[in-house]
Design a protein around this motif. Structure first.
Motif, mmCIF file in Angstrom:
data_model
loop_
_atom_site.group_PDB
_atom_site.id
_atom_site.type_symbol
_atom_site.label_atom_id
_atom_site.label_comp_id
_atom_site.label_asym_id
_atom_site.label_seq_id
_atom_site.Cartn_x
_atom_site.Cartn_y
_atom_site.Cartn_z
ATOM 1 N N ILE A 137 2.010 9.085 -6.309
ATOM 2 C CA ILE A 137 1.950 10.534 -6.093
ATOM 3 C C ILE A 137 3.139 11.242 -6.738
ATOM 4 N N VAL A 138 4.241 10.501 -6.956
ATOM 5 C CA VAL A 138 5.378 11.089 -7.668
ATOM 6 C C VAL A 138 5.122 11.069 -9.170
ATOM 7 N N PHE A 146 0.832 -1.208 0.000
ATOM 8 C CA PHE A 146 0.000 0.000 0.000
ATOM 9 C C PHE A 146 0.864 1.254 0.000
ATOM 10 N N PHE A 147 1.848 1.314 0.893
ATOM 11 C CA PHE A 147 2.686 2.507 0.990
ATOM 12 C C PHE A 147 3.577 2.674 -0.240
ATOM 13 N N VAL A 148 4.096 1.553 -0.774
ATOM 14 C CA VAL A 148 4.927 1.637 -1.979
ATOM 15 C C VAL A 148 4.105 2.160 -3.154
ATOM 16 N N ALA A 173 1.540 0.985 -9.735
ATOM 17 C CA ALA A 173 1.382 2.416 -9.450
ATOM 18 C C ALA A 173 1.843 3.278 -10.614
ATOM 19 N N ILE A 174 2.918 2.863 -11.280
ATOM 20 C CA ILE A 174 3.428 3.644 -12.408
ATOM 21 C C ILE A 174 2.407 3.670 -13.541
ATOM 22 N N GLN A 175 1.727 2.536 -13.771
ATOM 23 C CA GLN A 175 0.767 2.448 -14.869
ATOM 24 C C GLN A 175 -0.614 2.979 -14.497
#
Length: 452
Positions: free
Chosen positions: A45-46, A37-39, A146-148
């Protein structure tokens, strides 16, 4: 029989109730999911673009305001993510390996392995297993996801992240201040205060990637690239040169001569000159004259043409075209006369000439016979209008023609051969430049092809 007994003992061991160890295993799984979750939040957000979040806020998309708050306070929430990842990593180190080792140790003993070997194997396997699960499930997979899916994850988990930040605020504040103290020693600003502006080259790369992925059309890419070069161009680079200007000499010519000029050239606006082209006194819009003729308010005589001569602006030929466009918009005029450093007329520029620098050549019903400035005759074989800029020729051919003294390819040819005549040839940078049409000392067209 002994082998069967050994298997039954192992199965019996595995089926024994070990509620504490199983509870710890569940806790280990939860810690890995919390790490994920945190990763995921940290990378999303970046990665997410602020412009997209601003669009979602304008559309009142659920979670958009929380996401906006998070990405505008990037330092604080990155610290919160790092705190969460560190705490879960410590929890896994404290709970994960001992728990798995505790479960594996009796299993190896039941298999008849030596005590020292059992301890070593259970320790190594527990370490590798927990590390593998944490890296793959807790870090690599959520990072790629997250990146995608940066926008979706940011919108979905921004609020929980804000709650976590409020709960852990004292610890995060201490961590942030300590980090800022260290980075400040190197002259670095917090991430939330860093300008996220793109350079021109970065924007060009982004646009090219957007075109490749089908997000924008080829024409849109062309327009945007033209806009980037727009502010670098000077008026003299796009002007109609003095010797090609069609003007109305209001004092010397007969009315019939003026009518013949208008009939032959079919322009809407004409510079009006007195004596010669160095004395441009105004501009005449033929539409206004035509409307007055149709309403029978006057006859076509030189005396009655005077009210139709409107003021025209005069500017230095080196003025940037974006400044000239602003001036023409302010003055509400469609034509500007360019003057050289000695005060003489060097040419004229219309609004159409400026707009063509962005959208490309514009042709109307009277431009049917207009020839493109660059014609490709064959591979590495072109016919160029002598007014084509040297910089454009360099981009087209990959050559290194100097444009320090002149702007156009015709001017460059004359600097190399002042006595240029039809069929004159200059070889340069692997290409042969040949004059195909010339009017006195005014080169009209140049043929370019790969030199043999």
């Amino acid at each position: 029989m002994l082998e069967d007994d050994r298997k039954r003992e192992v199965y019996a061991f595995l089926s024994e109730g070990r509620p504490l160890e199983y509870t710890k295993l569940i806790a280990v799984a939860v810690l890995i999911m919390v790490t994920a979750f945190f990763v995921a939040i940290e990378f999303s957000i970046v990665k997410v673009r602020r412009s997209r979040i601003d669009q979602y806020v304008a559309k009142e998309i659920k979670g958009a305001k929380a996401a906006k708050h998070v990405i505008t306070h990037l330092d604080e929430y990155l610290s919160a993510c790092q705190l969460g990842i560190t705490v879960t990593a410590l929890g896994l180190g404290w709970l994960g390996e001992p728990t798995v080792q505790t479960l594996l140790h009796p299993l190896f003993l039941k298999l008849g392995l030596h005590e020292s070997l059992t301890h070593f194997l259970s320790l190594v396997i527990a370490f590798l297993l927990v590390t593998y699960l944490n890296v793959v499930i807790g870090e690599l997979a959520p990072k790629s996801f997250a990146i995608q899916k940066a926008e979706s994850i940011t919108l979905m988990f921004a609020k929980p992240m804000i709650w976590f930040y409020k709960i852990m605020f004292p610890f995060i504040w201490v961590l942030n201040q300590s980090a800022r103290l260290i980075t400040g020693m190197f002259g670095l600003k917090p991430a939330s205060e860093t300008e996220l502006a793109y350079t021109e080259e970065e924007l060009r790369v982004l646009l090219a990637e957007s075109y490749k992925s089908g997000e924008i059309k080829k024409s849109e890419l062309k327009y945007m690239n033209n806009i980037f070069t727009f502010d670098k161009r000077m008026a003299k680079e796009i002007m109609v040169p003095r010797n090609e200007m069609v003007s109305l000499p209001i004092d010397d010519e007969s009315v019939e001569s003026l009518q013949e000029i208008i009939k032959q050239t079919k322009y809407t606006r004409y510079p009006v000159v007195k004596e010669d082209k160095d004395h441009v006194i105004g501009v005449m819009n033929i539409k206004e004259v035509l409307f007055s003729l149709l309403s029978e308010r006057f006859s076509f005589t030189k005396e009655q043409l005077d009210p139709f001569i409107q003021p025209v602006i005069h500017v230095i030929e080196t003025i940037p075209i974006y400044q000239l466009l602003i001036k023409m918009q302010k003055e509400r005029t469609h034509m500007a006369i360019l003057i050289d450093e000695y005060g003489g007329t060097s040419g004229l520029v219309t609004v159409e000439d400026i707009v063509e620098e962005i959208v490309g050549e514009i042709r109307d019903e009277f431009d049917a016979d207009e020839i493109p400035h660059i014609r490709e005759l064959d591979k590495n074989h072109y016919m160029l209008n002598a007014k084509v800029l040297v910089s454009q020729v360099n981009d087209l051919l990959g050559t290194d023609l100097s444009d320090e003294e002149v702007d156009t390819i015709g001017g460059w040819f004359l600097t190399q051969d002042i006595d240029a005549a039809p069929e004159s040839v200059i070889e340069y940078d692997g290409y042969a430049f040949k004059v195909k049409d010339i009017d006195s000392h005014h080169i009209l067209f140049i043929e370019v092809k790969k030199a043999e």
